[in-house]
Design a protein around this motif. Structure first.
Motif, PDB file in Angstrom:
ATOM      1  N   ASN A  63       0.833  -1.196   0.000  1.00  0.00           N
ATOM      2  CA  ASN A  63       0.000   0.000   0.000  1.00  0.00           C
ATOM      3  C   ASN A  63       0.876   1.258   0.000  1.00  0.00           C
ATOM      4  OD1 ASN A  63      -2.030   1.849   0.186  1.00  0.00           O
ATOM      5  ND2 ASN A  63      -2.487   1.438   2.332  1.00  0.00           N
ATOM      6  N   LYS A  64       0.736   2.094  -1.031  1.00  0.00           N
ATOM      7  CA  LYS A  64       1.518   3.329  -1.142  1.00  0.00           C
ATOM      8  C   LYS A  64       0.656   4.571  -0.953  1.00  0.00           C
ATOM      9  CE  LYS A  64       5.249   1.112  -2.394  1.00  0.00           C
ATOM     10  NZ  LYS A  64       6.342   0.912  -1.493  1.00  0.00           N
ATOM     11  N   SER A  65      -0.636   4.401  -0.737  1.00  0.00           N
ATOM     12  CA  SER A  65      -1.555   5.520  -0.642  1.00  0.00           C
ATOM     13  C   SER A  65      -1.512   6.172   0.741  1.00  0.00           C
ATOM     14  CB  SER A  65      -2.977   5.055  -0.929  1.00  0.00           C
ATOM     15  OG  SER A  65      -3.886   6.085  -0.697  1.00  0.00           O
ATOM     16  N   VAL A  66      -1.206   7.453   0.745  1.00  0.00           N
ATOM     17  CA  VAL A  66      -1.172   8.214   1.995  1.00  0.00           C
ATOM     18  C   VAL A  66      -2.580   8.336   2.565  1.00  0.00           C
ATOM     19  CG1 VAL A  66      -0.628  10.471   3.001  1.00  0.00           C
ATOM     20  CG2 VAL A  66       0.866   9.493   1.267  1.00  0.00           C
ATOM     21  N   ALA A  67      -3.555   8.500   1.677  1.00  0.00           N
ATOM     22  CA  ALA A  67      -4.945   8.648   2.114  1.00  0.00           C
ATOM     23  C   ALA A  67      -5.423   7.404   2.842  1.00  0.00           C
ATOM     24  CB  ALA A  67      -5.836   8.935   0.909  1.00  0.00           C
ATOM     25  N   THR A  68      -5.027   6.242   2.351  1.00  0.00           N
ATOM     26  CA  THR A  68      -5.448   4.986   2.985  1.00  0.00           C
ATOM     27  C   THR A  68      -4.861   4.873   4.385  1.00  0.00           C
ATOM     28  OG1 THR A  68      -5.499   3.951   0.817  1.00  0.00           O
ATOM     29  CG2 THR A  68      -5.522   2.485   2.710  1.00  0.00           C
ATOM     30  N   VAL A  69      -3.610   5.244   4.522  1.00  0.00           N
ATOM     31  CA  VAL A  69      -2.959   5.193   5.838  1.00  0.00           C
ATOM     32  C   VAL A  69      -3.654   6.161   6.786  1.00  0.00           C
ATOM     33  CG1 VAL A  69      -0.802   5.549   7.099  1.00  0.00           C
ATOM     34  CG2 VAL A  69      -0.747   4.546   4.825  1.00  0.00           C
ATOM     35  N   GLY A  70      -3.922   7.361   6.318  1.00  0.00           N
ATOM     36  CA  GLY A  70      -4.582   8.370   7.149  1.00  0.00           C
ATOM     37  C   GLY A  70      -5.972   7.946   7.568  1.00  0.00           C
ATOM     38  N   LYS A  71      -6.704   7.376   6.640  1.00  0.00           N
ATOM     39  CA  LYS A  71      -8.063   6.931   6.937  1.00  0.00           C
ATOM     40  C   LYS A  71      -8.051   5.798   7.966  1.00  0.00           C
ATOM     41  CE  LYS A  71     -12.012   7.060   4.374  1.00  0.00           C
ATOM     42  NZ  LYS A  71     -12.697   7.094   3.129  1.00  0.00           N
ATOM     43  N   ALA A  72      -7.140   4.846   7.778  1.00  0.00           N
ATOM     44  CA  ALA A  72      -7.037   3.726   8.717  1.00  0.00           C
ATOM     45  C   ALA A  72      -6.625   4.225  10.103  1.00  0.00           C
ATOM     46  CB  ALA A  72      -6.039   2.697   8.203  1.00  0.00           C
ATOM     47  N   ALA A  73      -5.708   5.189  10.134  1.00  0.00           N
ATOM     48  CA  ALA A  73      -5.258   5.737  11.419  1.00  0.00           C
ATOM     49  C   ALA A  73      -6.388   6.475  12.119  1.00  0.00           C
ATOM     50  CB  ALA A  73      -4.079   6.670  11.209  1.00  0.00           C
ATOM     51  N   GLY A  74      -7.165   7.235  11.352  1.00  0.00           N
ATOM     52  CA  GLY A  74      -8.292   7.950  11.944  1.00  0.00           C
ATOM     53  C   GLY A  74      -9.319   7.007  12.535  1.00  0.00           C
ATOM     54  N   ASP A  75      -9.612   5.934  11.806  1.00  0.00           N
ATOM     55  CA  ASP A  75     -10.564   4.940  12.315  1.00  0.00           C
ATOM     56  C   ASP A  75     -10.041   4.275  13.583  1.00  0.00           C
ATOM     57  OD1 ASP A  75     -12.248   5.523  10.210  1.00  0.00           O
ATOM     58  OD2 ASP A  75     -11.572   3.827   8.979  1.00  0.00           O
ATOM     59  N   LYS A  76      -8.760   3.942  13.568  1.00  0.00           N
ATOM     60  CA  LYS A  76      -8.149   3.289  14.745  1.00  0.00           C
ATOM     61  C   LYS A  76      -8.165   4.240  15.938  1.00  0.00           C
ATOM     62  CE  LYS A  76      -5.211   0.313  16.751  1.00  0.00           C
ATOM     63  NZ  LYS A  76      -5.372  -1.084  16.988  1.00  0.00           N
ATOM     64  N   TRP A  77      -7.825   5.520  15.703  1.00  0.00           N
ATOM     65  CA  TRP A  77      -7.775   6.522  16.777  1.00  0.00           C
ATOM     66  C   TRP A  77      -9.161   6.692  17.412  1.00  0.00           C
ATOM     67  CZ3 TRP A  77      -4.362   8.857  19.753  1.00  0.00           C
ATOM     68  CH2 TRP A  77      -4.709  10.026  20.427  1.00  0.00           C
ATOM     69  N   LYS A  78     -10.184   6.709  16.583  1.00  0.00           N
ATOM     70  CA  LYS A  78     -11.547   6.856  17.098  1.00  0.00           C
ATOM     71  C   LYS A  78     -11.967   5.659  17.935  1.00  0.00           C
ATOM     72  CE  LYS A  78     -13.203   9.706  13.311  1.00  0.00           C
ATOM     73  NZ  LYS A  78     -14.047   9.739  12.095  1.00  0.00           N
ATOM     74  N   SER A  79     -11.456   4.494  17.588  1.00  0.00           N
ATOM     75  CA  SER A  79     -11.850   3.288  18.315  1.00  0.00           C
ATOM     76  C   SER A  79     -11.078   3.095  19.628  1.00  0.00           C
ATOM     77  CB  SER A  79     -11.661   2.049  17.430  1.00  0.00           C
ATOM     78  OG  SER A  79     -10.292   1.812  17.205  1.00  0.00           O
ATOM     79  N   LEU A  80      -9.976   3.850  19.809  1.00  0.00           N
ATOM     80  CA  LEU A  80      -9.196   3.720  21.041  1.00  0.00           C
ATOM     81  C   LEU A  80      -9.939   4.344  22.221  1.00  0.00           C
ATOM     82  CD1 LEU A  80      -5.567   4.672  19.894  1.00  0.00           C
ATOM     83  CD2 LEU A  80      -6.462   2.396  20.321  1.00  0.00           C
ATOM     84  N   SER A  81      -9.762   3.733  23.384  1.00  0.00           N
ATOM     85  CA  SER A  81     -10.350   4.300  24.603  1.00  0.00           C
ATOM     86  C   SER A  81      -9.406   5.388  25.133  1.00  0.00           C
ATOM     87  CB  SER A  81     -10.529   3.209  25.655  1.00  0.00           C
ATOM     88  OG  SER A  81      -9.262   2.741  26.085  1.00  0.00           O
ATOM     89  N   ASP A  82      -9.901   6.148  26.089  1.00  0.00           N
ATOM     90  CA  ASP A  82      -9.076   7.218  26.657  1.00  0.00           C
ATOM     91  C   ASP A  82      -7.811   6.672  27.314  1.00  0.00           C
ATOM     92  OD1 ASP A  82     -10.809   9.159  25.809  1.00  0.00           O
ATOM     93  OD2 ASP A  82     -11.893   9.303  27.720  1.00  0.00           O
ATOM     94  N   SER A  83      -7.906   5.514  27.925  1.00  0.00           N
ATOM     95  CA  SER A  83      -6.731   4.931  28.570  1.00  0.00           C
ATOM     96  C   SER A  83      -5.694   4.487  27.532  1.00  0.00           C
ATOM     97  CB  SER A  83      -7.129   3.750  29.461  1.00  0.00           C
ATOM     98  OG  SER A  83      -7.746   2.743  28.692  1.00  0.00           O
ATOM     99  N   GLU A  84      -6.161   4.059  26.357  1.00  0.00           N
ATOM    100  CA  GLU A  84      -5.233   3.678  25.294  1.00  0.00           C
ATOM    101  C   GLU A  84      -4.599   4.902  24.638  1.00  0.00           C
ATOM    102  OE1 GLU A  84      -7.104  -0.487  23.618  1.00  0.00           O
ATOM    103  OE2 GLU A  84      -8.143   1.388  23.132  1.00  0.00           O
ATOM    104  N   LYS A  85      -5.313   6.014  24.647  1.00  0.00           N
ATOM    105  CA  LYS A  85      -4.787   7.263  24.079  1.00  0.00           C
ATOM    106  C   LYS A  85      -3.827   7.972  25.036  1.00  0.00           C
ATOM    107  CE  LYS A  85      -8.862   8.357  21.277  1.00  0.00           C
ATOM    108  NZ  LYS A  85      -9.943   9.339  21.055  1.00  0.00           N
ATOM    109  N   ALA A  86      -3.882   7.637  26.319  1.00  0.00           N
ATOM    110  CA  ALA A  86      -3.122   8.345  27.351  1.00  0.00           C
ATOM    111  C   ALA A  86      -1.626   8.472  27.056  1.00  0.00           C
ATOM    112  CB  ALA A  86      -3.350   7.692  28.707  1.00  0.00           C
ATOM    113  N   PRO A  87      -0.917   7.417  26.599  1.00  0.00           N
ATOM    114  CA  PRO A  87       0.515   7.581  26.348  1.00  0.00           C
ATOM    115  C   PRO A  87       0.805   8.619  25.250  1.00  0.00           C
ATOM    116  CG  PRO A  87      -0.132   5.260  26.085  1.00  0.00           C
ATOM    117  CD  PRO A  87      -1.346   6.049  26.401  1.00  0.00           C
ATOM    118  N   TYR A  88      -0.066   8.681  24.251  1.00  0.00           N
ATOM    119  CA  TYR A  88       0.130   9.632  23.158  1.00  0.00           C
ATOM    120  C   TYR A  88      -0.167  11.056  23.624  1.00  0.00           C
ATOM    121  CZ  TYR A  88       0.029   5.265  20.587  1.00  0.00           C
ATOM    122  OH  TYR A  88       0.291   3.988  20.157  1.00  0.00           O
TER     123      TYR A  88
END
Length: 143
Positions: A63-88
């Motif tokens: 996969n070389k598409s930047v949009a695909t990576v961004g979209k997947a990251a956004g979906d993953k970020w939304k699915s993370l709980s607050d405790s999983e986001k805490a280190p970031y």
């Protein structure tokens, strides 16, 4: 029809469309950006993206598409709980504190003004041109 005007001659200048300048076109030039100014820190999401890109590339090497990576990251970020986001969030806060310290030092340096040790606004070629002009006038005086 003798004496009849062509269609282009009958159009009045009042009907012509005048284009307005683009937004911001009437303003003066924007101030030049200072390359020494500290860059703003990344948000918690972009800190997450740094790690996510590496893992995504390993899982999807074709996969070389930047949009695909961004979209997947956004979906993953939304699915993370607050405790999983805490280190970031903690890393982002740490970078923000460091940035604020750096920007204060930068602003303090700007307030003090340029020091004599620093280069002037003249380019090296302008300085050399002045030196050449001075040298040329001295040689003429020696004759």
């Amino acid at each position: 029809m003798k004496g009849a005007k062509s269609k282009t001659e009958t159009r009045s200048s009042k009907l012509s469309v005048t284009k307005k300048p683009a937004k911001g076109a009437g303003r003066g030039k924007a101030a030049a950006k200072d390359p020494n100014k500290p860059k703003r820190p990344a948000s918690a999401f972009f800190v997450f993206m740094e790690d996510f890109r590496e893992t995504f590339k390993k899982e999807n090497p074709k996969n070389k598409s930047v949009a695909t990576v961004g979209k997947a990251a956004g979906d993953k970020w939304k699915s993370l709980s607050d405790s999983e986001k805490a280190p970031y969030v903690a890393k982002a806060e740490k970078r923000k504190v460091e940035y604020e310290k750096n920007i204060k030092a930068y602003n303090k340096k700007l307030e003090e003004g340029p020091k004599e040790d620093e280069e002037s606004d003249k380019s090296v070629s302008e300085v050399n041109d002045e030196d050449d002009a001075e040298d040329g006038s001295e040689e003429e005086d020696d004759d």
